[in-house]
Every structure is written in structure tokens, then in C-alpha cells.
Design a protein around this motif. Structure first.
Motif, short mmCIF file in Angstrom:
data_model
loop_
_atom_site.label_atom_id
_atom_site.label_comp_id
_atom_site.label_asym_id
_atom_site.label_seq_id
_atom_site.Cartn_x
_atom_site.Cartn_y
_atom_site.Cartn_z
N ALA B 70 1.77 -19.77 5.57
CA ALA B 70 2.83 -19.29 4.67
C ALA B 70 2.56 -19.58 3.19
O ALA B 70 2.74 -18.70 2.35
N PRO B 71 2.13 -20.80 2.84
CA PRO B 71 1.93 -21.08 1.41
C PRO B 71 0.88 -20.21 0.75
O PRO B 71 0.82 -20.15 -0.48
N LEU B 72 0.08 -19.56 1.54
CA LEU B 72 -0.96 -18.71 0.96
C LEU B 72 -0.40 -17.42 0.39
O LEU B 72 -1.03 -16.77 -0.44
N ASP B 73 0.79 -17.08 0.84
CA ASP B 73 1.38 -15.81 0.41
C ASP B 73 1.53 -15.75 -1.11
O ASP B 73 1.25 -14.73 -1.73
N GLU B 74 2.00 -16.84 -1.66
CA GLU B 74 2.21 -16.85 -3.10
C GLU B 74 0.90 -16.60 -3.84
O GLU B 74 0.83 -15.81 -4.79
N LEU B 75 -0.14 -17.25 -3.37
CA LEU B 75 -1.45 -17.09 -4.00
C LEU B 75 -1.96 -15.66 -3.84
O LEU B 75 -2.44 -15.04 -4.79
N THR B 76 -1.83 -15.16 -2.64
CA THR B 76 -2.25 -13.77 -2.38
C THR B 76 -1.49 -12.81 -3.28
O THR B 76 -2.08 -11.89 -3.87
N GLY B 77 -0.22 -13.05 -3.40
CA GLY B 77 0.58 -12.18 -4.26
C GLY B 77 0.13 -12.25 -5.71
O GLY B 77 0.03 -11.23 -6.39
N TRP B 78 -0.17 -13.44 -6.15
CA TRP B 78 -0.64 -13.60 -7.53
C TRP B 78 -1.95 -12.86 -7.74
O TRP B 78 -2.12 -12.15 -8.74
N LEU B 79 -2.84 -13.00 -6.82
CA LEU B 79 -4.13 -12.31 -6.92
C LEU B 79 -3.92 -10.81 -6.97
O LEU B 79 -4.55 -10.10 -7.75
N GLY B 80 -3.01 -10.34 -6.14
CA GLY B 80 -2.72 -8.91 -6.13
C GLY B 80 -2.17 -8.45 -7.45
O GLY B 80 -2.60 -7.44 -8.00
N ARG B 81 -1.25 -9.21 -7.99
CA ARG B 81 -0.65 -8.85 -9.25
C ARG B 81 -1.69 -8.80 -10.37
O ARG B 81 -1.60 -8.01 -11.30
N LEU B 82 -2.67 -9.68 -10.26
CA LEU B 82 -3.69 -9.73 -11.30
C LEU B 82 -4.68 -8.58 -11.16
O LEU B 82 -5.13 -7.99 -12.15
N THR B 83 -4.98 -8.26 -9.94
CA THR B 83 -6.03 -7.26 -9.69
C THR B 83 -5.52 -5.84 -9.83
O THR B 83 -6.18 -5.01 -10.43
N ARG B 84 -4.33 -5.60 -9.26
CA ARG B 84 -3.84 -4.24 -9.19
C ARG B 84 -3.45 -3.73 -10.56
O ARG B 84 -2.70 -4.36 -11.28
N PRO B 85 -3.93 -2.55 -10.93
CA PRO B 85 -3.49 -1.90 -12.15
C PRO B 85 -2.00 -1.61 -12.10
O PRO B 85 -1.50 -1.15 -11.09
N ALA B 86 -1.34 -1.89 -13.17
CA ALA B 86 0.11 -1.87 -13.34
C ALA B 86 0.92 -0.95 -12.43
O ALA B 86 1.97 -1.35 -11.94
N GLY B 87 0.49 0.24 -12.20
CA GLY B 87 1.29 1.20 -11.46
C GLY B 87 1.47 0.83 -10.01
O GLY B 87 2.54 1.00 -9.45
N TRP B 88 0.44 0.31 -9.42
CA TRP B 88 0.48 0.01 -7.99
C TRP B 88 1.31 -1.22 -7.68
O TRP B 88 1.63 -1.48 -6.53
N GLN B 89 1.62 -1.94 -8.69
CA GLN B 89 2.10 -3.31 -8.49
C GLN B 89 3.28 -3.44 -7.53
O GLN B 89 3.17 -4.08 -6.49
N HIS B 90 4.39 -2.86 -7.87
CA HIS B 90 5.58 -3.13 -7.06
C HIS B 90 5.43 -2.57 -5.66
O HIS B 90 5.88 -3.16 -4.70
N ARG B 91 4.76 -1.44 -5.57
CA ARG B 91 4.62 -0.87 -4.24
C ARG B 91 3.83 -1.81 -3.32
O ARG B 91 4.19 -2.04 -2.17
#
Lengths: 120, 120
Positions: B70-91
Motif C-alpha cells: 500500500a505505501p508504494l501507491d503514493e510513490l507510484t502516483g508521484w512518479l506518474g504525475r511527474l512523468t505524464r504530460p499535463a493532459g493525461w494526469q487526472h485521467r
DNA sequence: CAAAAGCGTAACGTGTCGGTTACGCTTCCT
DNA sequence: AGGAAGCGTAACCGACACGTTACGCTTTTG
């Protein structure tokens, strides 16, 4: 991978990466946004550079830093492999399609941000 | 998040997590698979425990460790937010939330069974 | 009940991290 | 030119990470 994970483990460096996500910045611009001294930031930048997470290009007497996300892929992949114990890939793919379809149908224009969590 | 990222930044701890992905193990079983001393492993386990990445249950004179992703979720989410170009983010955030919620439910359901072992 | 098994903790040495100040090298400006 | 602007590096220091050996506590076992 050690280097990448270690780089991300520091809040200052994470903040730098987030700053660079929006636009390239010079070393001075980055340092100005922190309370710590400029040499300290300079060394954080060095760590990020050696981890391959930023690239710096000389521009006169300034130095412009840009984000490089490629090295994160390995880490992301590792996290995925850890959390999805073998055989989850297909189901995850199916779920992905499902979520997209559902969200489209629901016509959700308002972006909700439900990623709150307790600190571990 | 610092704790989680820092925990993953060590190769020994990553290896431990991979070992626990397949099946719960006792402290001794884990230590036996490494060249370093048992107390060293014991402290790696402590780091993982404090990061919330493993849970330990007493079983007689042994101590059984199980993986907690479970604690990895936050990290994964952060990585996603950093990697994904702005438009894809919320989806994609929404997708991650959906996926991880499902998996978490599966995990907690398994944890509520007070039988001997969680199957590998 | 005494001995062994299984783990964690304490104490210790050493290397690295993250902060600081002082300094040196290029590059721009007048 | 010569001074200022912009950055990186060196030297130093306190804190922490990771390894070791020695030890103590609880539980099993003969």
C-alpha cells in the motif's frame, strides 16, 4: 536504480524535479526558490545529474537544467513488478479499458483529486 | 514518502521485498539468503517496517514478515504525475486510484483470514 | 530445568549525506 | 580592461546509514 531511488528520496530533489516538469530553469532560478544555500542546491543538482534525471546545458554564464524522465521507467517498472504478482497484467489491462469507458460515459468534466493518504 | 523512497533505494531491501512478494518469510529465512550478518538484515527489516512496507507477526519464537504494498501507491502516483504530460494526469490518477483500491481490497480480505498462512 | 534456537538491540567504527562558508573560473557589461 | 554576475568546487562539520560483534530476552526442546 539505486541512484534514481536515492535521488527521489530527498524532498528538495523531488521539488526540483517538479519545478523542472513545467519548464527548464537555470541553476540560479532553482536555488532562489529554496531557503538553503546555493551551493547546497548545486550539489542536489549534481546528484540528479548523475542519476540521469536532469540534463544541463551551458548557456553563456548560466546553466539551464531540463528534466529527463527516462531513468524513472526502470523504477516504475520495478514497482509494478512488485505490486502485481504475476498474472495480473491482463486483468489490469482489462480494468484500464473499463475505467476509461466508464469515465467517458459518466461525462465527468470535474477532475476530482482523491489521492489523500496517511503518512507511513 | 521519504521513508518509502529511501527504503527502496537500498538493494538489500529491494531484494527482501521481492522475496516477500512470493511468500511470507521468517526473519531467519530472510537473513539466510544474504551474505551480511543477521543483525544487519534485522535492521533492514526495521527500516521496511517503519516505512510500512512489511508487517511482522509474532509466531512463537519466530517472526513472520509479510509484504505490504500500500505505501508504494503514493510513490507510484508521484512518479506518474511527474512523468505524464499535463493532459493525461487526472485521467491516469483516476485509473491508478481505481486499480489500487481493487487490489487493496483483495489484500485486506486475505489478511482477515486468521488461518495459518497467506498462500504464496 | 537447562540448553539451544530464534530475534531483536546495544555499542562501535566508518563512510556518506546534507548543510555551511570560502574560493576560483567563465562570461557579460560598461 | 576591470568589476560584477552566475555557478561549480573545496574544505569543514554534525547527523545518519550500514556493517560488524557482543549481549539479552523469549520460546522451544531434550
Amino acid at each position: 536504480m539505486d541512484e534514481v531511488a536515492g535521488a527521489i528520496a530527498d524532498p528538495v530533489r523531488r521539488e526540483i524535479l517538479l519545478m523542472l516538469r513545467d519548464e527548464p530553469l537555470t541553476a540560479g532560478q532553482i536555488a532562489d526558490r529554496f531557503v538553503i544555500s546555493r551551493p547546497a542546491v548545486s550539489r542536489h543538482l549534481r546528484v540528479l545529474r548523475e542519476a540521469g534525471l536532469v540534463r544541463d546545458t551551458a548557456d553563456g554564464r548560466r546553466r539551464v537544467y531540463t528534466l529527463v524522465t527516462a531513468p524513472l521507467d526502470e523504477l516504475t517498472g520495478w514497482l509494478g513488478r512488485l505490486t502485481r504478482p504475476a498474472g495480473w497484467q491482463h486483468r489490469l489491462d482489462a480494468l484500464e479499458t473499463e475505467v476509461y469507458r466508464t469515465r467517458r460515459e459518466r461525462h465527468t468534466a470535474a477532475a476530482q483529486h482523491p489521492s489523500q493518504k496517511e503518512t507511513a
